[in-house]
Every structure is written in C-alpha cells, then in structure tokens.
Design a protein around this motif. Structure first.
Motif, PDB file in Angstrom:
ATOM      1  N   ILE A 140       0.585  -1.200   0.021  1.00 39.76           N
ATOM      2  CA  ILE A 140       0.029  -0.015  -0.101  1.00 39.76           C
ATOM      3  C   ILE A 140       0.934   1.430  -0.062  1.00 39.76           C
ATOM      4  O   ILE A 140       2.171   1.303   0.289  1.00 39.76           O
ATOM      5  CB  ILE A 140      -1.081  -0.038   1.224  1.00 39.76           C
ATOM      6  CG1 ILE A 140      -0.136   0.114   2.685  1.00 39.76           C
ATOM      7  CG2 ILE A 140      -1.757  -1.289   1.111  1.00 39.76           C
ATOM      8  CD1 ILE A 140      -1.156   0.377   3.734  1.00 39.76           C
ATOM      9  N   SER A 141       0.200   2.364  -0.530  1.00 42.53           N
ATOM     10  CA  SER A 141       0.777   3.670  -0.310  1.00 42.53           C
ATOM     11  C   SER A 141       0.315   4.416   0.828  1.00 42.53           C
ATOM     12  O   SER A 141      -1.161   4.601   0.989  1.00 42.53           O
ATOM     13  CB  SER A 141       0.888   4.189  -1.539  1.00 42.53           C
ATOM     14  OG  SER A 141       1.370   5.774  -1.487  1.00 42.53           O
ATOM     15  N   SER A 142       1.213   5.164   1.694  1.00 42.81           N
ATOM     16  CA  SER A 142       0.503   5.953   2.842  1.00 42.81           C
ATOM     17  C   SER A 142       1.356   7.185   2.861  1.00 42.81           C
ATOM     18  O   SER A 142       2.546   7.390   2.340  1.00 42.81           O
ATOM     19  CB  SER A 142       0.640   4.947   4.211  1.00 42.81           C
ATOM     20  OG  SER A 142      -0.016   3.893   4.279  1.00 42.81           O
ATOM     21  N   CYS A 143       0.735   8.086   3.659  1.00 43.93           N
ATOM     22  CA  CYS A 143       1.618   9.239   3.835  1.00 43.93           C
ATOM     23  C   CYS A 143       2.555   8.943   4.996  1.00 43.93           C
ATOM     24  O   CYS A 143       2.275   7.989   5.776  1.00 43.93           O
ATOM     25  CB  CYS A 143       0.658  10.482   4.365  1.00 43.93           C
ATOM     26  SG  CYS A 143      -0.164  10.187   6.267  1.00 43.93           S
ATOM     27  N   LEU A 144       3.591   9.893   4.944  1.00 42.29           N
ATOM     28  CA  LEU A 144       4.571   9.521   6.449  1.00 42.29           C
ATOM     29  C   LEU A 144       4.126   9.441   7.597  1.00 42.29           C
ATOM     30  O   LEU A 144       4.498   8.726   8.546  1.00 42.29           O
ATOM     31  CB  LEU A 144       5.793  10.488   5.951  1.00 42.29           C
ATOM     32  CG  LEU A 144       6.987  10.237   6.667  1.00 42.29           C
ATOM     33  CD1 LEU A 144       7.675   8.965   6.687  1.00 42.29           C
ATOM     34  CD2 LEU A 144       8.056  11.435   6.657  1.00 42.29           C
ATOM     35  N   ASN A 145       3.162  10.275   7.863  1.00 38.29           N
ATOM     36  CA  ASN A 145       2.473  10.251   9.272  1.00 38.29           C
ATOM     37  C   ASN A 145       1.714   9.021   9.400  1.00 38.29           C
ATOM     38  O   ASN A 145       1.896   8.501  10.582  1.00 38.29           O
ATOM     39  CB  ASN A 145       1.537  11.485   9.329  1.00 38.29           C
ATOM     40  CG  ASN A 145       2.245  12.909   9.484  1.00 38.29           C
ATOM     41  OD1 ASN A 145       3.335  12.670   9.936  1.00 38.29           O
ATOM     42  ND2 ASN A 145       1.401  13.988   9.085  1.00 38.29           N
ATOM     43  N   CYS A 146       1.131   8.544   8.428  1.00 44.25           N
ATOM     44  CA  CYS A 146       0.407   7.358   8.734  1.00 44.25           C
ATOM     45  C   CYS A 146       1.373   6.174   8.885  1.00 44.25           C
ATOM     46  O   CYS A 146       0.975   5.224   9.708  1.00 44.25           O
ATOM     47  CB  CYS A 146      -0.666   6.885   7.715  1.00 44.25           C
ATOM     48  SG  CYS A 146      -2.177   7.834   7.910  1.00 44.25           S
ATOM     49  N   PHE A 147       2.428   6.210   8.132  1.00 45.85           N
ATOM     50  CA  PHE A 147       3.362   5.117   8.042  1.00 45.85           C
ATOM     51  C   PHE A 147       3.884   5.082   9.556  1.00 45.85           C
ATOM     52  O   PHE A 147       4.124   4.180  10.079  1.00 45.85           O
ATOM     53  CB  PHE A 147       4.363   5.219   6.938  1.00 45.85           C
ATOM     54  CG  PHE A 147       5.620   4.228   7.239  1.00 45.85           C
ATOM     55  CD1 PHE A 147       5.510   3.007   6.689  1.00 45.85           C
ATOM     56  CD2 PHE A 147       6.751   4.933   7.720  1.00 45.85           C
ATOM     57  CE1 PHE A 147       6.923   2.150   6.675  1.00 45.85           C
ATOM     58  CE2 PHE A 147       7.876   3.712   7.930  1.00 45.85           C
ATOM     59  CZ  PHE A 147       7.776   2.651   7.444  1.00 45.85           C
ATOM     60  N   LEU A 148       4.393   6.250  10.122  1.00 44.13           N
ATOM     61  CA  LEU A 148       5.077   6.442  11.424  1.00 44.13           C
ATOM     62  C   LEU A 148       4.135   5.991  12.532  1.00 44.13           C
ATOM     63  O   LEU A 148       4.690   5.669  13.501  1.00 44.13           O
ATOM     64  CB  LEU A 148       5.718   7.729  11.351  1.00 44.13           C
ATOM     65  CG  LEU A 148       6.990   7.981  10.654  1.00 44.13           C
ATOM     66  CD1 LEU A 148       7.186   9.594  10.740  1.00 44.13           C
ATOM     67  CD2 LEU A 148       7.861   7.095  10.655  1.00 44.13           C
ATOM     68  N   ALA A 149       2.967   6.403  12.173  1.00 43.62           N
ATOM     69  CA  ALA A 149       2.008   6.028  13.372  1.00 43.62           C
ATOM     70  C   ALA A 149       2.241   6.595  14.651  1.00 43.62           C
ATOM     71  O   ALA A 149       2.181   5.850  15.727  1.00 43.62           O
ATOM     72  CB  ALA A 149       1.506   4.364  13.556  1.00 43.62           C
ATOM     73  N   GLY A 150       2.925   7.884  14.889  1.00 48.19           N
ATOM     74  CA  GLY A 150       3.383   8.430  15.883  1.00 48.19           C
ATOM     75  C   GLY A 150       4.776   7.884  16.517  1.00 48.19           C
ATOM     76  O   GLY A 150       5.147   8.625  17.557  1.00 48.19           O
ATOM     77  N   GLY A 151       5.427   7.188  15.642  1.00 53.73           N
ATOM     78  CA  GLY A 151       6.749   6.758  16.188  1.00 53.73           C
ATOM     79  C   GLY A 151       7.761   7.551  15.300  1.00 53.73           C
ATOM     80  O   GLY A 151       7.726   8.442  14.807  1.00 53.73           O
ATOM     81  N   VAL A 152       8.959   7.327  16.025  1.00 52.46           N
ATOM     82  CA  VAL A 152      10.318   7.906  15.361  1.00 52.46           C
ATOM     83  C   VAL A 152      10.709   7.427  13.995  1.00 52.46           C
ATOM     84  O   VAL A 152      10.762   6.344  13.776  1.00 52.46           O
ATOM     85  CB  VAL A 152      11.369   7.774  16.395  1.00 52.46           C
ATOM     86  CG1 VAL A 152      12.407   8.611  15.923  1.00 52.46           C
ATOM     87  CG2 VAL A 152      10.538   8.592  17.872  1.00 52.46           C
ATOM     88  N   LEU A 153      11.368   8.199  13.100  1.00 52.12           N
ATOM     89  CA  LEU A 153      11.890   7.941  11.827  1.00 52.12           C
ATOM     90  C   LEU A 153      13.263   7.579  11.870  1.00 52.12           C
ATOM     91  O   LEU A 153      14.028   8.219  12.377  1.00 52.12           O
ATOM     92  CB  LEU A 153      11.449   9.137  10.994  1.00 52.12           C
ATOM     93  CG  LEU A 153      12.196   8.970   9.650  1.00 52.12           C
ATOM     94  CD1 LEU A 153      11.421   7.949   8.603  1.00 52.12           C
ATOM     95  CD2 LEU A 153      11.985  10.329   8.666  1.00 52.12           C
TER      96      LEU A 153
END
Length: 259
Positions: free
Chosen positions: A85-98
């Motif tokens: 799937i393709s997600s925005c970076l915010n949804c991919f991180l789900a509140g986590g650290v990059l």
C-alpha cells in the motif's frame, strides 16, 4: 548516522530511502520505501503489520500503533487495506520515530548494531531502480504477508537490492535469536559453568546467526527482476520451502524455489 541509532529527520529523506519505525516497546519495526512528497510504499497485513498465525500475534499486535478512528485525507489506501500500500509518512510512522535502514555496512558495524532489522551487508541499487520496484509491486502485489517468512522488511530489502531469499529477516532473527542462542549454547555447560562464559557464548551464537542470515551473506540469495517476481508469485512458480528441522535444533535457511 551513528553507531547507536539510525534516527533521521524528515528533511534528510530522499526518494528511494528504506525507512522504518519501531513500534511500542521496540518489539517490532515497520519498514517501507520512501518515494517522494511524504509518501511511503510498504507491505502490511490488514493494517496490523504483523501476523504469524500463532499466539505470538497477541504480543506483536499489542506492540503496534494505535489505530485512528478517522481516515487520513491524504492517503491513497484505507487503513484496513492489506498487501502493498501507499501511505503518507505520518500514517506510516503512526506516531513513532523515523529511522533510515543502512546498506553496505562493514561486518564490524553490522555486528556492533546488536539489534537486527537496522542494517545489512548487501549493497543497494540506484534510487530510480528502487522506486520502480516499489511502484511496480504497489500495482502488482508481493504475495501473502507473514511476519517470519515474508514481511515488510523483506519487501523493503527486495526493493533496495533485488535480492530474494524470503524468510529470516533481520528483525525476525532478533525476536527468536536470543532464546535460540541460549538454547544452542546450553550444551556448553558441560565445558564451563561460569555465567559470564555462558553469556559470552550465547552472544557469540546470536551474532553468528545474525551475520549468516543477512541477505548480503546468503549464498542462495538471487537477483530476481521485479517483473518476473510478481508473475512467479501469482502462478505459484516461486515459493518458500521450509526445510526439515534437524535433530540438533539449529534452523536452516528456507530455500527459494522456481519452476
């Protein structure tokens, strides 16, 4: 990036980067390919990012990100979508650290990073090839998700390298590697009863298992063009065959089979 952390800023990202984010309690990390404009292509299972078919799912799902009740207006796929799937970076991180996954690291640096799923000895292909693979798999799929046999890390590493020998990803080795190393080193109690000696042996077994399981060290890892990969997955001409478990309880690498 330093020895202790692969943490990066959003501003430093470039298309083709393999990124990941640890989930609650650092039990499991979710991996993906950053393509551009805050978009990430990643491989998941019904939005949960885990799935073993065993009781371990309860632990891994509990370590996952909290699901938002509101759909993201910028993502191409709904949160309950599964597969590539393709997600925005915010949804991919789900509140986590990059974090950014490292490629072509030296053996010394690889072993110094004790936690698997953060780096590899393998060399990455050019960014345009990486993005092509990720976008092609977004349209054509990567087969069925399994946290130990074919997971988000396997997907991201394939996009970066084109190398395939599905199974035993770095973080999977980390999850099972510690207990396995302790079990394999237990016969040495007949040689030494020193607790420090036993600990050093367990660490050595764990490091050796991580090193040999890395995609950059697997002798039977093969370069598979992405167009051939999806065709073979769809027709069943490419599959993972689990080896028989030998009596010495050591686990062999699964074999990649093409017909």
């Amino acid at each position: 990036m330093g020895l202790l952390s692969n943490r990066v800023t959003r501003e430093s990202l470039k298309p083709g980067d393999h990124i990941y984010s640890w989930r609650t309690a650092y039990i499991y990390a979710h991996h993906g390919i950053y393509v551009s404009d805050d978009k990430v292509i990643h491989f998941t299972r019904r939005g949960q990012e885990v799935g073993t078919g065993t009781a371990l799912d309860l632990l891994l799902i509990s370590s996952g990100p909290a699901k938002s009740r509101e759909s993201c207006p910028t993502c191409m796929a709904p949160q309950e979508e599964h597969g590539v799937i393709s997600s925005c970076l915010n949804c991919f991180l789900a509140g986590g650290v990059l974090y950014r996954f490292e490629y072509a690291v030296t053996p010394a640096l690889f072993l110094a990073k004790a936690r698997g799923g953060t780096c590899t000895l393998a060399v990455s292909d050019s960014d345009d090839i990486v993005i092509h693979r990720a976008k092609y798999l977004l349209e054509n799929g990567f087969g069925c998700y399994n946290v130990f046999k074919k997971n988000c890390e396997d997907f991201a590493i394939y996009c970066k390298t084109g190398l395939l020998e599905i199974g035993q990803s770095g973080q999977a080795v980390s999850i099972i590697g510690g207990p396995l190393a302790a079990a394999l080193s237990s016969p040495l109690r007949m040689v030494t009863t020193n607790v420090y000696g036993m600990a050093a042996t367990a660490v050595g077994v764990y490091c050796a298992s991580r090193y040999m399981a890395d995609i950059g060290m697997r002798p039977n890892a093969v370069k598979v063009p992405v167009e051939q990969l999806t065709t073979r997955l769809a027709t069943g001409l490419l599959q993972v065959v689990e080896p028989q478990i030998p009596t010495n309880i050591s686990r062999q690498s699964p074999q990649l089979v093409t017909q």
